[in-house]
Design an enzyme around this catalytic site. Structure first.
Site, PDB file in Angstrom:
ATOM      1  N   SER A  60       0.654  -0.982   0.358  1.00 26.57           N
ATOM      2  CA  SER A  60      -0.345  -0.069  -0.383  1.00 26.57           C
ATOM      3  C   SER A  60       1.279   1.776   0.035  1.00 26.57           C
ATOM      4  CB  SER A  60      -1.177  -0.210   1.245  1.00 26.57           C
ATOM      5  OG  SER A  60      -0.277   0.218   1.982  1.00 26.57           O
TER       6      SER A  60
ATOM      7  N   HIS B  88      -5.330  -3.728  -2.495  1.00 22.88           N
ATOM      8  CA  HIS B  88      -4.604  -3.035  -3.431  1.00 22.88           C
ATOM      9  C   HIS B  88      -5.107  -3.391  -4.994  1.00 22.88           C
ATOM     10  CE1 HIS B  88      -4.281   0.548  -0.897  1.00 22.88           C
ATOM     11  NE2 HIS B  88      -4.107  -0.400  -0.316  1.00 22.88           N
TER      12      HIS B  88
ATOM     13  N   LYS C  58     -11.526   0.231  -1.941  1.00 25.03           N
ATOM     14  CA  LYS C  58     -10.627   0.789  -2.545  1.00 25.03           C
ATOM     15  C   LYS C  58     -11.400   0.683  -4.359  1.00 25.03           C
ATOM     16  CE  LYS C  58      -7.277  -0.484   1.217  1.00 25.03           C
ATOM     17  NZ  LYS C  58      -8.514   0.383   1.743  1.00 25.03           N
TER      18      LYS C  58
HETATM   19  C1  LIG Z   1      -3.031  -3.635   2.586  1.00 29.47           C
HETATM   20  C2  LIG Z   1      -4.595  -3.263   2.585  1.00 29.47           C
HETATM   21  N1  LIG Z   1      -5.059  -4.197   3.880  1.00 29.47           N
HETATM   22  C3  LIG Z   1      -6.172  -3.751   4.278  1.00 29.47           C
HETATM   23  C4  LIG Z   1      -6.717  -2.375   4.573  1.00 29.47           C
HETATM   24  C5  LIG Z   1      -7.587  -1.854   5.569  1.00 29.47           C
HETATM   25  O1  LIG Z   1      -8.787  -2.210   3.975  1.00 29.47           O
HETATM   26  P1  LIG Z   1     -10.402  -1.275   5.377  1.00 29.47           P
HETATM   27  O2  LIG Z   1      -9.450   0.485   4.839  1.00 29.47           O
HETATM   28  O3  LIG Z   1     -11.112  -1.511   4.242  1.00 29.47           O
HETATM   29  O4  LIG Z   1     -10.175  -1.192   6.482  1.00 29.47           O
HETATM   30  C6  LIG Z   1      -6.340  -1.442   3.578  1.00 29.47           C
HETATM   31  C7  LIG Z   1      -5.964  -0.063   3.365  1.00 29.47           C
HETATM   32  O5  LIG Z   1      -5.879   0.781   3.391  1.00 29.47           O
HETATM   33  C8  LIG Z   1      -4.637  -1.380   2.882  1.00 29.47           C
HETATM   34  O6  LIG Z   1      -3.679  -0.959   2.085  1.00 29.47           O
END
Ligand SMILES: Cc1ncc(COP(=O)(O)O)c(C=O)c1O
Length: 382
Positions: A177, A205, A236
C-alpha cells in the site's frame, strides 16, 4: 491530557490531522474540496472512480428502501440479509473459490481472520512492509511471527524450512500500500506448496486493479487452491465499503465460526453489500476502466521517472515519490497544494522513508496529469 505527547509529535513534524472534505458532488477519485478550495486528488484509492457512480448509489438507495439502513445485529444473529449472501456468492464466483465471507472493513478482516487461522504453536511468516492490519492480526493471533525482509524469498524459504509444532502461514500484501510494488506471489506460492504452508494474500489494492480486476492470483496465472486464502477490500477499487475473504468452503465455514470481528460486530448494512454487487457488475462489463487506470498510471510513472525522482520500485497505480526528510516532504506536499494538487505526505511510523504517495485513477484526465508533472518539476527545481 496528552499535552506532552502531542508536543513531541508536533516538534518532530509527525502530527497527523484529519482533513474532512466537502461533499459537493465532486468525483472523489479525481477532485477533492478542502476548506472551500478544489484540488486534483492524487490520494484516493477509488481507482476506478466507482464510488460516485449512479449504479452504486441507486443500488444502495433501492436496498435501503426495502432493508432500512442499519443491519441491527451481528451476521450470526439477525444482521445478515439475502443481499449479503448474494454478494458472497458473487465474490466467490469472481475469485474462482468455493466460498467467501464478508467483513465490515479490510482492517476488521485481517485482525479477525489471522487470529482465527493461527494461534500459539503456529508460525506466521510476514513481510516487513505488510499493512498495519496484518501486523495487528499477527500480534493478536499469539502465533510466533517471523518478519522477513521485504519480498525476500530466500528468507521466506529459510523460515519455511524451520521445524514447528503447528501450522505455517506466509502472509503478504500483493500490492504494497505504501510502496506500490507487487509481491512475487508465484514464487511464494511455490514455496508454500513445497513446505506444506498456507498462503494468506491481502489483495486490498489488487482487487479491481490487476489480473483483469480479479486480483493477484489471476495476475500470476495461479489457480485458487485449498492452501490459499485471498483477502480483498470492497472499499478501494470497488468504490464501496467492507472486505471479504475468499477460500475453500471449509476454511470459510471455519472463519465464520471463529473470526471475532465477524461474530462480535454488527453486520455491514445491506445497502453497502448492494453497492458492492453493482460495482462488480461495472467492473465485469467495463474493462475499459481498468485500461484507463493503467494508461494514466503509465503516463504518471514515466513522467515522474523522467524527472529523476525515486519511485520506490512502484509497479502499480500507487506511485510513491521520495522527497527527502520529514520537513522536505511536508514542503513538497504543501507546495503541491499551492499548485492545486492534493497528494499528502506519508511519514514515519506509516513508512520508514518519508514520501509523497501518488495514486493514479481511471478518472484523471490528461490535463490533471500534466498539472501534476509540471508541479513536481517546479518543486524539484526550486
Ligand atoms: C493492504 C491493506 N490491507 C487492508 C486495508 C484495510 O482496508 P479498509 O480500509 O477496508 O479497512 C488497507 C487499507 O488501507 C490496505 O491498504
Amino acid at each position: 491530557m496528552f499535552k506532552k505527547e502531542l508536543k513531541i509529535l508536533a516538534e518532530n513534524g509527525m502530527e497527523r490531522r484529519i482533513e474532512d472534505r466537502s461533499c459537493l458532488n465532486l468525483p472523489l477519485s479525481r477532485m477533492i474540496r478542502l476548506d472551500k478550495t478544489d484540488y486534483i486528488n492524487f490520494s484516493s484509492n477509488d481507482y476506478l472512480g466507482l464510488s460516485g457512480r449512479t449504479e452504486l448509489i441507486n443500488a444502495a438507495k433501492d436496498c435501503m428502501d426495502s432493508c432500512g439502513f442499519g443491519s441491527g445485529a451481528s451476521r450470526l444473529l439477525s444482521g445478515g440479509t439475502e443481499i449479503h449472501a448474494e454478494l458472497e456468492k458473487r465474490i466467490a464466483r469472481y475469485k474462482g473459490t468455493e466460498s467467501a465471507v464478508i467483513f465490515n472493513s479490510g482492517y476488521a478482516a485481517n485482525i479477525s481472520a489471522l487470529p482465527a487461522l493461527a494461534s500459539e504453536g503456529d508460525l506466521i511468516i510476514s513481510d516487513e512492509l505488510n499493512h498495519a492490519s496484518i501486523i495487528d492480526g499477527c500480534r493478536m493471533s499469539r502465533a510466533e511471527t517471523a518478519i522477513y525482509k521485504h519480498c525476500y524469498v530466500d528468507e521466506i524459504e529459510k523460515l519455511l524450512s524451520r521445524k514447528t509444532r503447528g501450522k505455517k502461514i506466509v502472509v503478504t500484501d500483493s500490492i504494497f500500500s505504501m510502496d506500490g510494488d507487487i509481491a512475487p506471489i508465484h514464487t511464494i506460492n511455490e514455496l508454500c506448496i513445497h513446505y506444506g504452508a498456507m498462503l494468506y494474500i491481502d489483495d486490498a489494492h489488487a482487487t479491481g486493479v490487476i489480473g483483469a480486476g480479479k486480483g493477484s492470483l489471476h495476475h500470476f496465472g495461479i489457480k485458487p487452491s485449498d492452501h490459499i486464502i485471498q483477502m480483498g477490500t470492497l472499499s478501494k477499487a470497488l468504490g464501496a465499503v467492507g472486505a471479504f475473504i475468499a477460500a475453500d468452503a471449509d476454511t470459510i465455514k471455519f472463519l465464520t465460526n471463529s473470526s471475532r470481528g465477524l461474530i462480535f460486530s454488527t453486520a455491514l448494512p445491506a445497502c453497502a453489500a448492494a453497492a458492492s454487487i453493482a460495482a462488480f457488475n461495472i467492473i465485469e462489463n467495463e474493462p475499459c476502466l481498468i485500461e484507463a487506470l493503467w494508461e494514466n498510471r503509465e503516463i504518471i510513472y514515466a513522467g515522474i521517472n523522467k524527472l529523476g525522482l525515486n519511485t520506490f520500485g512502484s509497479q502499480s497505480p500507487i506511485i510513491p515519490v521520495e522527497t527527502g526528510d520529514i520537513n522536505s516532504t511536508m514542503f513538497h506536499s504543501k507546495s503541491l497544494m499551492h499548485m492545486g494538487i492534493y497528494a499528502p505526505a506519508i511519514r514515519p511510523p506509516s513508512v520508514k522513508t518519508p514520501r509523497i504517495r501518488i495514486t493514479a485513477t481511471a478518472s484523471h484526465i490528461k490535463e490533471d496529469i500534466v498539472k501534476l508533472l509540471n508541479a513536481l518539476e517546479t518543486i524539484t527545481k526550486s
